[in-house]
Motif scaffolding. Structure first.
Motif, PDB file in Angstrom:
ATOM      1  N   ALA A   1      38.459   3.454   8.745  1.00  0.00           N
ATOM      2  CA  ALA A   1      37.042   3.396   9.107  1.00  0.00           C
ATOM      3  C   ALA A   1      36.764   4.230  10.357  1.00  0.00           C
ATOM      4  N   LEU A   2      37.677   4.171  11.323  1.00  0.00           N
ATOM      5  CA  LEU A   2      37.519   4.967  12.539  1.00  0.00           C
ATOM      6  C   LEU A   2      37.658   6.453  12.227  1.00  0.00           C
ATOM      7  N   GLU A   3      38.588   6.787  11.352  1.00  0.00           N
ATOM      8  CA  GLU A   3      38.778   8.195  10.970  1.00  0.00           C
ATOM      9  C   GLU A   3      37.545   8.750  10.274  1.00  0.00           C
ATOM     10  N   ALA A   4      36.879   7.902   9.483  1.00  0.00           N
ATOM     11  CA  ALA A   4      35.668   8.360   8.801  1.00  0.00           C
ATOM     12  C   ALA A   4      34.601   8.763   9.808  1.00  0.00           C
ATOM     13  N   LEU A   5      34.478   8.006  10.892  1.00  0.00           N
ATOM     14  CA  LEU A   5      33.517   8.345  11.945  1.00  0.00           C
ATOM     15  C   LEU A   5      33.909   9.661  12.629  1.00  0.00           C
ATOM     16  N   PHE A   6      35.191   9.820  12.911  1.00  0.00           N
ATOM     17  CA  PHE A   6      35.678  11.037  13.553  1.00  0.00           C
ATOM     18  C   PHE A   6      35.468  12.235  12.638  1.00  0.00           C
ATOM     19  N   GLU A   7      35.819  12.090  11.375  1.00  0.00           N
ATOM     20  CA  GLU A   7      35.644  13.192  10.430  1.00  0.00           C
ATOM     21  C   GLU A   7      34.173  13.575  10.285  1.00  0.00           C
ATOM     22  N   ALA A   8      33.287  12.591  10.320  1.00  0.00           N
ATOM     23  CA  ALA A   8      31.856  12.896  10.209  1.00  0.00           C
ATOM     24  C   ALA A   8      31.410  13.792  11.362  1.00  0.00           C
ATOM     25  N   ASP A   9      31.925  13.536  12.558  1.00  0.00           N
ATOM     26  CA  ASP A   9      31.624  14.391  13.707  1.00  0.00           C
ATOM     27  C   ASP A   9      32.192  15.782  13.495  1.00  0.00           C
TER      28      ASP A   9
ATOM     29  N   ASP B   1      55.360  17.694  18.355  1.00  0.00           N
ATOM     30  CA  ASP B   1      55.613  16.578  17.437  1.00  0.00           C
ATOM     31  C   ASP B   1      54.550  16.432  16.341  1.00  0.00           C
ATOM     32  N   PRO B   2      53.232  16.494  16.654  1.00  0.00           N
ATOM     33  CA  PRO B   2      52.251  16.316  15.587  1.00  0.00           C
ATOM     34  C   PRO B   2      52.357  17.367  14.483  1.00  0.00           C
ATOM     35  N   HIS B   3      52.664  18.619  14.868  1.00  0.00           N
ATOM     36  CA  HIS B   3      52.726  19.688  13.869  1.00  0.00           C
ATOM     37  C   HIS B   3      53.984  19.611  13.019  1.00  0.00           C
ATOM     38  N   THR B   4      54.993  18.901  13.516  1.00  0.00           N
ATOM     39  CA  THR B   4      56.229  18.753  12.755  1.00  0.00           C
ATOM     40  C   THR B   4      56.007  17.934  11.483  1.00  0.00           C
ATOM     41  N   PHE B   5      54.974  17.101  11.466  1.00  0.00           N
ATOM     42  CA  PHE B   5      54.663  16.353  10.243  1.00  0.00           C
ATOM     43  C   PHE B   5      54.437  17.274   9.050  1.00  0.00           C
ATOM     44  N   ALA B   6      54.072  18.526   9.287  1.00  0.00           N
ATOM     45  CA  ALA B   6      53.773  19.441   8.180  1.00  0.00           C
ATOM     46  C   ALA B   6      55.023  19.972   7.499  1.00  0.00           C
ATOM     47  N   ILE B   7      56.166  19.914   8.163  1.00  0.00           N
ATOM     48  CA  ILE B   7      57.360  20.576   7.616  1.00  0.00           C
ATOM     49  C   ILE B   7      57.713  20.102   6.211  1.00  0.00           C
TER      50      ILE B   7
ATOM     51  N   SER C   1      46.699  14.445  15.306  1.00  0.00           N
ATOM     52  CA  SER C   1      47.291  13.313  14.592  1.00  0.00           C
ATOM     53  C   SER C   1      46.583  13.069  13.267  1.00  0.00           C
ATOM     54  N   LEU C   2      45.264  13.191  13.262  1.00  0.00           N
ATOM     55  CA  LEU C   2      44.493  13.057  12.018  1.00  0.00           C
ATOM     56  C   LEU C   2      44.993  14.048  10.974  1.00  0.00           C
ATOM     57  N   PHE C   3      45.114  15.308  11.389  1.00  0.00           N
ATOM     58  CA  PHE C   3      45.585  16.329  10.453  1.00  0.00           C
ATOM     59  C   PHE C   3      47.056  16.125  10.091  1.00  0.00           C
ATOM     60  N   GLY C   4      47.863  15.719  11.068  1.00  0.00           N
ATOM     61  CA  GLY C   4      49.292  15.610  10.832  1.00  0.00           C
ATOM     62  C   GLY C   4      49.700  14.443   9.954  1.00  0.00           C
ATOM     63  N   LEU C   5      48.963  13.340  10.027  1.00  0.00           N
ATOM     64  CA  LEU C   5      49.356  12.133   9.310  1.00  0.00           C
ATOM     65  C   LEU C   5      48.807  12.065   7.887  1.00  0.00           C
ATOM     66  N   HIS C   6      47.959  13.026   7.523  1.00  0.00           N
ATOM     67  CA  HIS C   6      47.398  13.045   6.167  1.00  0.00           C
ATOM     68  C   HIS C   6      47.842  14.321   5.455  1.00  0.00           C
TER      69      HIS C   6
ATOM     70  N   ALA D   1      44.632  22.231   7.363  1.00  0.00           N
ATOM     71  CA  ALA D   1      43.938  22.134   8.649  1.00  0.00           C
ATOM     72  C   ALA D   1      44.935  22.038   9.796  1.00  0.00           C
ATOM     73  N   LEU D   2      46.067  21.345   9.570  1.00  0.00           N
ATOM     74  CA  LEU D   2      47.075  21.238  10.613  1.00  0.00           C
ATOM     75  C   LEU D   2      47.669  22.609  10.933  1.00  0.00           C
ATOM     76  N   LEU D   3      47.902  23.432   9.908  1.00  0.00           N
ATOM     77  CA  LEU D   3      48.417  24.779  10.158  1.00  0.00           C
ATOM     78  C   LEU D   3      47.378  25.622  10.898  1.00  0.00           C
ATOM     79  N   GLY D   4      46.105  25.481  10.527  1.00  0.00           N
ATOM     80  CA  GLY D   4      45.055  26.197  11.236  1.00  0.00           C
ATOM     81  C   GLY D   4      44.953  25.764  12.686  1.00  0.00           C
ATOM     82  N   HIS D   5      45.131  24.469  12.907  1.00  0.00           N
ATOM     83  CA  HIS D   5      45.130  23.924  14.270  1.00  0.00           C
ATOM     84  C   HIS D   5      46.235  24.573  15.092  1.00  0.00           C
ATOM     85  N   LEU D   6      47.456  24.591  14.556  1.00  0.00           N
ATOM     86  CA  LEU D   6      48.580  25.179  15.275  1.00  0.00           C
ATOM     87  C   LEU D   6      48.357  26.670  15.499  1.00  0.00           C
ATOM     88  N   ALA D   7      47.857  27.357  14.481  1.00  0.00           N
ATOM     89  CA  ALA D   7      47.621  28.796  14.628  1.00  0.00           C
ATOM     90  C   ALA D   7      46.628  29.078  15.748  1.00  0.00           C
ATOM     91  N   ALA D   8      45.549  28.295  15.815  1.00  0.00           N
ATOM     92  CA  ALA D   8      44.556  28.495  16.877  1.00  0.00           C
ATOM     93  C   ALA D   8      45.184  28.258  18.245  1.00  0.00           C
TER      94      ALA D   8
END
Length: 319
Positions: free
Chosen positions: A70-78, A136-142, A206-211, A217-224
């Protein structure tokens, strides 16, 4: 890490619940951004190093996951208000254009030439929430990638972790910077002091990394991150030297100037370009992740500079 002080009804209900054995939990709406992002941060930390005295079984407690969703839905809406980029064939050059357009306030320029030692200490306290677990957060993508994109991500991450040498890990290098600034190097020491904008930057990765659905989006985050790092880190290092920082104190920033100049090309072309070729349906997510981090970081920098311009602390309480 010790559980933080609540900032509203949702974070209070969540933190109070975590002090007991896992049980069904529900929560209403957060009162403001501080309540929202602290509650999210508390949820996410269960997937990293956890909280002192909190049962590890809370990590997958269904009721808590429902609160988090529910909290993530609010964050994603922003985040969606930032606009969802259309898919493009040439993702690497689209990333280059996007990072060049980033026109937020030059916090790094201020720190290079004008920041006081106390302001630099505040800056480091903000950044410590991420830098003490850097990469650590970006390692979730491996495990969610394959082929050239996975190899490129590994190349970047190996550098972030110092090639497996403890005192070369970026997390460890930042401890040396904090020590030189007389800051507490304990993991998460300043979570209670940082405002919502700082927590939002951490919650984004964390939002991008855990889903798994947000792997693009996580790769785009790291690239930026990698593509906008060299100049600012040069400024941070020079600013700290201006304030009397030693070679050991500035090594963290100097290392990023050198490493990220190489990582920029790897991230844009080998990682994100290869990923978009392999999964073209997620190419827009790569650009979305980059746009999100650039925008949230600009918001944070604006808040910090506004506080300093007013002669105030950028933290919730002065160090």
């Amino acid at each position: 890490m010790k559980l933080p002080t609540p900032r509203g009804p949702v974070s209070e209900a969540l933190i109070n619940a975590l002090t007991r054995a896992p049980h069904a939990i529900s929560a209403g709406d957060p009162s403001d951004a501080d309540d929202l992002h602290l509650a999210l941060f508390v949820c996410y930390e269960l997937h990293y190093r956890g909280w002192d005295g909190v049962d590890d079984a809370w990590e997958w407690e269904p009721g808590l996951l429902g609160v988090r969703a529910a909290l993530e839905a609010l964050f994603e809406a922003d985040l969606r208000t930032l606009g969802v980029p259309v898919a493009v064939k040439d993702v690497p050059h689209a990333l280059i254009d996007l990072t060049r357009e980033a026109g937020g306030p030059s916090l790094s320029g201020y720190i290079r030439g004008r920041a006081t030692r106390e302001q630099f200490r505040e800056f480091a306290a903000h950044r410590s929430v991420y830098h003490l677990r850097e990469a650590d957060p970006h390692t979730f993508a491996i495990p969610r990638l394959s082929g050239p994109a996975k190899a490129a991500l590994l190349e970047i991450q190996i550098d972030e972790y110092g090639g497996g040498v403890l005192n070369r890990m970026h997390q460890e290098l930042f401890k040396s910077t904090m020590t030189a600034l007389n800051l507490d190097t304990t993991y998460g020491a300043y979570v209670d002091l940082v405002p919502a904008a700082t927590l939002a930057n951490n919650n984004l990765m964390s939002l991008f990394g855990l889903h798994r659905r947000w792997r693009g989006a996580l790769l785009g985050h790291l690239a930026a991150y990698e593509m906008t790092s060299t100049g600012p880190n040069r400024n941070y290092g020079n600013g700290l030297r201006r304030l009397g920082g030693s070679e050991a104190a500035t090594r963290f920033y100097d290392e990023h100037v050198e490493a990220d100049a190489v990582h920029e090309q790897i991230a844009a072309f080998d990682m994100c370009g290869s990923f978009a070729t392999a999964e073209p349906e997620l190419a827009a997510d790569v650009l979305f992740g980059a746009r999100c981090v650039l925008t949230l970081d600009d918001r944070w920098a604006s808040d910090v500079l506004a506080a300093w311009s007013a002669g105030e602390s950028s933290l919730r309480a002065a160090l």
